[in-house]
Design a protein around this motif. Sequence first.
Motif, PDB file in Angstrom:
ATOM      1  N   TYR A 321      28.342  11.455 -60.429  1.00  0.00           N
ATOM      2  CA  TYR A 321      28.819  12.561 -61.269  1.00  0.00           C
ATOM      3  C   TYR A 321      28.758  13.878 -60.500  1.00  0.00           C
ATOM      4  CZ  TYR A 321      27.695   8.916 -64.606  1.00  0.00           C
ATOM      5  OH  TYR A 321      27.607   7.732 -65.257  1.00  0.00           O
ATOM      6  N   VAL A 332      23.713   9.497 -70.377  1.00  0.00           N
ATOM      7  CA  VAL A 332      24.343   9.099 -69.115  1.00  0.00           C
ATOM      8  C   VAL A 332      23.267   8.869 -68.038  1.00  0.00           C
ATOM      9  CG1 VAL A 332      25.977   9.829 -67.326  1.00  0.00           C
ATOM     10  CG2 VAL A 332      26.429  10.388 -69.730  1.00  0.00           C
ATOM     11  N   GLN A 611      32.588  -1.106 -72.591  1.00  0.00           N
ATOM     12  CA  GLN A 611      32.382  -0.154 -71.502  1.00  0.00           C
ATOM     13  C   GLN A 611      33.624  -0.090 -70.623  1.00  0.00           C
ATOM     14  OE1 GLN A 611      29.425  -1.502 -68.579  1.00  0.00           O
ATOM     15  NE2 GLN A 611      28.983  -3.240 -69.923  1.00  0.00           N
ATOM     16  N   GLU A 616      30.993   3.145 -67.914  1.00  0.00           N
ATOM     17  CA  GLU A 616      30.732   4.254 -68.826  1.00  0.00           C
ATOM     18  C   GLU A 616      30.997   3.804 -70.266  1.00  0.00           C
ATOM     19  OE1 GLU A 616      29.437   6.887 -67.559  1.00  0.00           O
ATOM     20  OE2 GLU A 616      29.940   6.633 -65.450  1.00  0.00           O
TER      21      GLU A 616
END
Lengths: 657, 256
Positions: A321, A332, A611, A616
Amino acid sequence: MSLDSKIPEGDLEVKWRDYKSHVKLVNPSNKRKLEVIVVGTGLAGASAAAALGELGYKVKAFCFQDSPRRAHSISAQGGINAAKNYQNDGDSVFRLFYDTVKGGDYRSREANVYRLAEVSASIIDQCVAQGVPFAREYGGLLSNRSFGGTQVQRTFYAAGQTGQQLLLGAYSALERQVALGNVKMYSRHEMLDVVMIDGKARGIIARDLITGELERYFGHSVLLCTGGYANVFYLSTNAMGCNVTASWKAHKKGAYFGNPCFTQIHPTCIPVSGDHQSKLTLMSESLRNDGRIWVPKKQGDNRKPTDIPETERDYYLERRYPAFGNLVPRDVASRASKERCDEGYGVGTTKMAVYLDFTDAIKRYGMIELGKQGLETADDKTIEKLGKAVITEKYGNLFEMYEKITSENPYEIPMRIYPAAHYTMGGLWVDYELMTTIPGLYCLGEANFSDHGANRLGASALMQGLADGYFVIPYTLGNYLADEIRTATIPTTHPAFEDTENAVRIRIEKLMNIKGSESVESFHKRLGKIMWDKCGMARNEKGLQSAIEELRALRTEFWSNVRIPGEINEMNPELDKAGRVADFIELGELMCMDALDRKESCGGHFREEMQTEEGEAKRDDANYSYVSAWEYAEGGEKLHKEELAFDVVKPTQRSYK
Amino acid sequence: MEHYNMDLTLKVWKQNNSKTKGRFETYEVKGISSEMSFLEMFDVLNERLISEDKDPIAFDHDCREGICGMCSMYVNGRAHGPWEKNTVCQLHMRAFKSGETIVVEPWRSAAFPVIKDLVVDRDAFDRIIQAGGYISVNTGNAVDANTLPIEKYRADESFFAASCIGCGACVAACPNGSAMLFVSAKVSQLALLPQGEPERKTRVLNMVAQMDKEGFGNCSNVYACEAECPKGVSVANIARMNREYLSAGLSDEASI
Ligand SMILES: Cc1cc2nc3c(=O)[nH]c(=O)nc-3n(C[C@H](O)[C@H](O)[C@H](O)COP(=O)(O)OP(=O)(O)OC[C@H]3O[C@@H](n4cnc5c(N)ncnc54)[C@H](O)[C@@H]3O)c2cc1C
Ligand code: SF4
Ligand code: FES
């Protein structure tokens, strides 16, 4: 019954203002005749009780600790958000609102969240006026830090003790009202049921935890401010006494339970060390401002962290990220740690931990301090010393806490951390006015479901608790009580009080008479394991179904084999705990049912079946853009849906890349 | 650090309620891990007592991370046990060695009556706060938080005083059972801030009066309170409160 969220008409920005301008009022002489029961005196309850006392209502407040100053809010560390834009970095009410809705993965109500953002600034003003010593800059103005899921600095803090300072502020306001005779405080009292008369909440049954006596209290309305239920997992960052009993009793009397499966697993906690473990300790999210999270690039690498060279470390949050790096939201970050550990990259003796490393921050701050002293260079030792001093000022108490528990010095060796159950977004369903589906019964703070959707952003729970108590309920409660001025105080000899007290007594006697062979603690641990394994960070259909079976069996076993020592009419902590664990077991089943129903991944709720290719969470807005509100009914829980409308923020796939 | 297991002898105060007399009970505990916290050791013991149909030991606790101020045990003659700046819930068993005898008692103070075993009644602290430990500002009255800048060192000093957790260890540690450290911490926190100014005088007078009424002893500058305070609240606060008290008293007389 259909769910009416009572969201006012009009544009987002004017809803609350218009509501306040048109809401019904109670005149001062009538306020004196109206009695309000506030159960719980954490941030939400203490602020509500104080604010309502100031307005002139007759308030009775309850908590199970020996003093309101000890509510679980006291342990909040990192900070409280507010849209002050003191840093001139582009913050605004709209941005705080937007971040919160997005952070919640589009499962909260826009109108509620907007109001929260709107009143946030007044909270800081109020607290400063009360003498809350927030951190300040050298110029004497308030200091801010950043928290996860945002790109501005809007978090106010008092070292790592923000909750303590805010609660002591609210507690002092509460004690002032006690001194003035507007609030009567009942400590070491546990509410065990709501008393209903003609379909309205009219009082409570509470147990004096010193004498074991059951007592009856009347109120024209009842506010539950009883905190969250993360202790359903047994191990959590919550205080030992946190429980769901008050909400659960209300649920059984008709209050719908909103989004029970939305629980938050916090990424940075000290890992479990052994079977004796009774609770887990949080290392505040604020540490992610300066700490970098990593694991070795090699599986099962057993070298000391300080022996692993830079090139052999995987800073996986920064890698996955880049835009938010170590400051991605909690859900997350937690899943990413779990993923690394499950794949065999975990560290420490249990291999269920990752590193949180401050080496770079110490260097960076050291250089800045050097610059402040007008120096260009110095030896590494001096730089380190200067840098460590900055870290101590920011997080000293957290570092100390870490060392006390692990006997490792986090200034030298990176912290080991792992996710742990922390917060519950779910809770009693409430409308815009914070009223549950039982007329006259309100729910504030972490105990309600309202503002955080499927994932709460850091530093937003303190904000919500105080918003509810100081700035929302003083208006919305009046709207209800204005129609109650003709209701005289109902004597507690009323049959409804009698019947409710009897039911509570019978249950306590039943518990005591089981005289089985397994302790309450042991049942609680077993419950926690089922919930953590099957309704924790990752959930799937098969696991949830089997969890429900196991929980039903556990419940039967509990009610036939629990052993509670001592007597009813004395101080008996085991008995107190037994009642709470019994309620937790029932709640656990509802959480699994809710998780089963929600065949999408959103926020803290991760269904493995749902997912993206990159692992994610995959939301399903077409089918699940609703708040689930569960009604307790004979023959099983019944699901109602409050459809969510997004008029302003367009739901998109959340991205922190 | 190496982990180890230990066997210990515990002598723990047992008392059924405030009306009965108490006594020490002796318990042997085995296989206690050095990684456990002191309270987790009590959990293990209580689990065993329950399984043997004996009475578990009642003790106060909640957060177990040193911030709620609920835990309150006097361990081997020291409030909160042997570690400096530490609550008993944060004390870990690596502070002890196998074979040791540990004596555990409740806070002892006339103002903190025992409720059961290690649990005491600290309501007196709440009543002292009620006497003036606040700033009288109703909700909604506040000006913008940055209207009044406060020097950083003042804000920091105020914060250090405010970090008191209200545990009562200072009272338990004091040979006179004085509550001066607790009271002075609150008085200092508010006296250091401009917001606390309007009530500065009445606050200190009323809080001290309430403290005396509750039956706490006098301060004779022993400073055991500071040594045992888990949050390191400084006795400089006591000196500050004495000054505040004196000047409040003086101006009070002058105004008559
Ligand atoms: C370790 C930790 C750190 C945190 N840090 C932050 C942070 O930095 N920023 C942030 O925004 N949030 C933080 N949070 C979350 C936040 O602290 C909580 O969500 C919030 O304080 C909850 O406040 P509350 O008033 O709703 O409930 P609580 O503070 O939990 O209060 C509950 C009250 O209800 C009473 N009660 C409960 N049941 C009963 C009953 N049956 N009868 C009578 N009384 C009852 C209790 O005695 C207590 O007074 C943190 C949480 C934890 C665990
Ligand atoms: S001053 Fe220290 S010892 Fe006394 S109550 Fe406060 S924290 Fe406890
Ligand atoms: S249990 Fe909270 S300070 Fe020890």
